[in-house]
Scaffold this active site. Sequence first.
Site, PDB file in Angstrom:
ATOM      1  N   CYS A  49      37.890  38.772  34.000  1.00 16.92           N
ATOM      2  CA  CYS A  49      36.695  38.613  34.631  1.00 16.92           C
ATOM      3  C   CYS A  49      36.800  39.060  35.956  1.00 16.92           C
ATOM      4  O   CYS A  49      36.111  39.940  35.604  1.00 16.92           O
ATOM      5  CB  CYS A  49      36.123  36.957  35.190  1.00 16.92           C
ATOM      6  N   HIS A  65      36.061  34.215  30.375  1.00 12.76           N
ATOM      7  CA  HIS A  65      36.966  32.734  30.565  1.00 12.76           C
ATOM      8  C   HIS A  65      37.775  32.422  28.831  1.00 12.76           C
ATOM      9  O   HIS A  65      37.763  31.108  29.668  1.00 12.76           O
ATOM     10  CB  HIS A  65      37.184  32.005  31.651  1.00 12.76           C
ATOM     11  N   GLU A  94      40.616  31.242  29.666  1.00 15.45           N
ATOM     12  CA  GLU A  94      41.689  30.080  29.874  1.00 15.45           C
ATOM     13  C   GLU A  94      40.991  28.868  29.544  1.00 15.45           C
ATOM     14  O   GLU A  94      41.494  27.729  29.398  1.00 15.45           O
ATOM     15  CB  GLU A  94      41.941  30.021  31.293  1.00 15.45           C
TER      16      GLU A  94
HETATM   17  N1  GLN Z   1      32.958  37.729  41.687  1.00  7.81           N
HETATM   18  C1  GLN Z   1      32.644  37.862  39.895  1.00  7.81           C
HETATM   19  C2  GLN Z   1      31.429  37.787  39.798  1.00  7.81           C
HETATM   20  O1  GLN Z   1      30.932  37.286  40.519  1.00  7.81           O
HETATM   21  C3  GLN Z   1      34.269  38.058  39.001  1.00  7.81           C
HETATM   22  C4  GLN Z   1      33.296  36.181  39.372  1.00  7.81           C
HETATM   23  C5  GLN Z   1      34.463  35.725  38.520  1.00  7.81           C
HETATM   24  O2  GLN Z   1      35.919  35.966  38.321  1.00  7.81           O
HETATM   25  N2  GLN Z   1      34.911  33.922  37.946  1.00  7.81           N
HETATM   26  O3  GLN Z   1      31.113  38.261  38.883  1.00  7.81           O
END
Ligand code: GLN
Length: 597
Positions: free
Chosen positions: A400, A527, A529
């Site tokens: 992310c 994500h 994970e």
């Molecule tokens: N802050 C970034 C976004 O909102 C990444 C978010 C995250 O890593 N979950 O896109």
Amino acid sequence: MKYILVTGGVISGIGKGVIASSFGTILKNCGIQVTSIKIDPYINIDAGTFSPYEHGEVYVLDDGGEVDLDLGNYERFLDVTLHRDNNITTGKIYQYVINKERRGDYLGKTVQVVPHITDAIQEWVEKIATHPVTEDGNKPMVCVIELGGTIGDIEGMPFVEAFRQFQFRVKKENFCVAHVSLVPQPKSTGEPKTKPTQASVRELRGLGLSPDLIVCRSEQAIGPVVKEKISNFCHVAPEQVITIHDLSSIYRVPLLMESQGVIEFLNERLQLNISQIRPRNFMRKWRDLADSMDHLRKSVNISLVGKYTKLEDAYASVTKALQHASLAVGFKLKLTYIEAANLEQQTLLDHPILYHEAWQKLCKSNGVIVPGGFGKRGIEGKMEACKWCRKNNKPMLGICLGLQVAVIEFARNVLGWTNANSTEIDPTTDHPVVIDMPEHNTDQKGGTMRLGKRYTRFKPETSVIKRLYGNVDGIEERHRHRYEVNPQYVSDFEAAGLKFVGQDTSGQRMEIIELVDHNYYVATQYHPEYLSRPMKPSAPFLGLILASVGKLKSYLNRGCKLSPREQSDNDSDDDDLVNLRIASDIKEKVVIEAEEK
Ligand code: GLN
């Protein structure tokens, strides 16, 4: 429907979640479909606006629910898919009741905690307990309910009262209580102390709930004498006292519980009709998992470059996913947390020791993970880590925000756009390589991100990540973000070797990057994970671990199989480790609606 309510006594943080999940695991191994509910008595509607420092990571479900990290334990232990309503908070219950009041459902009545809030809790539990949580769509038979906090907390009172009533509503043979309590073993006396447990059981009874099982958590194993004492003082039979001391891994918890007769007790108490005869390989997978975890001889050093490194729970699922992948490859995970800001030039000036320590940790690691995050702090340090991995051929997995910083770093140092940035960090940058997604740009903070399970289609040409996922057309993984790679710059990146190998169905939303001619430099906007399971490691994590121990190429060349020699190196004979099943929802031929953009 049978219910097992798991309450906590003395203090929180003694593994109530793992014990509650273990009840489910044991029953699941007896062929019973299990679901679970986690109750968090705080007023927040959900975990969406929590800082990871408050409660640890925010766990995301398929349906986009942002929930307590304990739901991750349930999904991993039971291999189920939970719904946002499986996490109940005081906020959700009050919102539900207040909305009903506004609609006029209680017209003429005074709306009160008892009976309206307590009724709403019971209705909610009864409704969500029947919701299918497995792909076969079957209705679960047992619901494990974990009540957060400890008995006696003010916030928990309406829930305790609701369950006091609930035991009569659903009848005795369908409801039981397991109370998880601490048995401290102070060094000064050297013997286990049962008073705190006695006091908390008394408190539970005073509120109208009697424990059917008392699960005693302790540091060292507790002998039969203490068990007997708890049985006498807490007014339960000795077989109703279960003792769980600190174990070599959490996979041993269900095994230890089972060995103390939990199945026999629940079978009788809840009339579950479980056969007395267990198959020979009963719970074998868990035993093998726990044994192989205990017999790992070689280790892999992974650095996690993050922002919330002071609280390990802030990266709970990432850590678990790394463990699953390391175990599958036969290595012990040695995870080092690096505070991203300590890798920055400014730290060299202000705190040179911290700076050098951080860099030493990074340089010593076999692989690096840059997890998700929000806001400005540590962003430059994360980019330093990406740059170092990129230039030194070190395996790196970005998640992310990890993908976003890898893209910004590449733009600055390879494409020469020195001011490139994300609009989250610098809204006025002249090279906005990461931008906010228009439809997710609102003033409200809770539940306004691109959340939950979405489809990623692989580009037709081969890529390491596509092969790791089993050469499928696409996959589904969970998301939680507000910003995305600016599609306008994609061709510039690709021409310089940073490939966008997976996208959403519109082709506009970048989901996976992979750097050509590198050991393993992969990042995902989603994500991975959250879908990793102990026996089904997540593909991007598996790639990172394999690359970090120098086995990625041979693994891919063998058609995604580990050689038996690598297995015997670690004294494991489990066939499941040879043919790894990969987590995430793999879609060969999927017909899905176009994404929102
Ligand atoms: N802050 C970034 C976004 O909102 C990444 C978010 C995250 O890593 N979950 O896109």
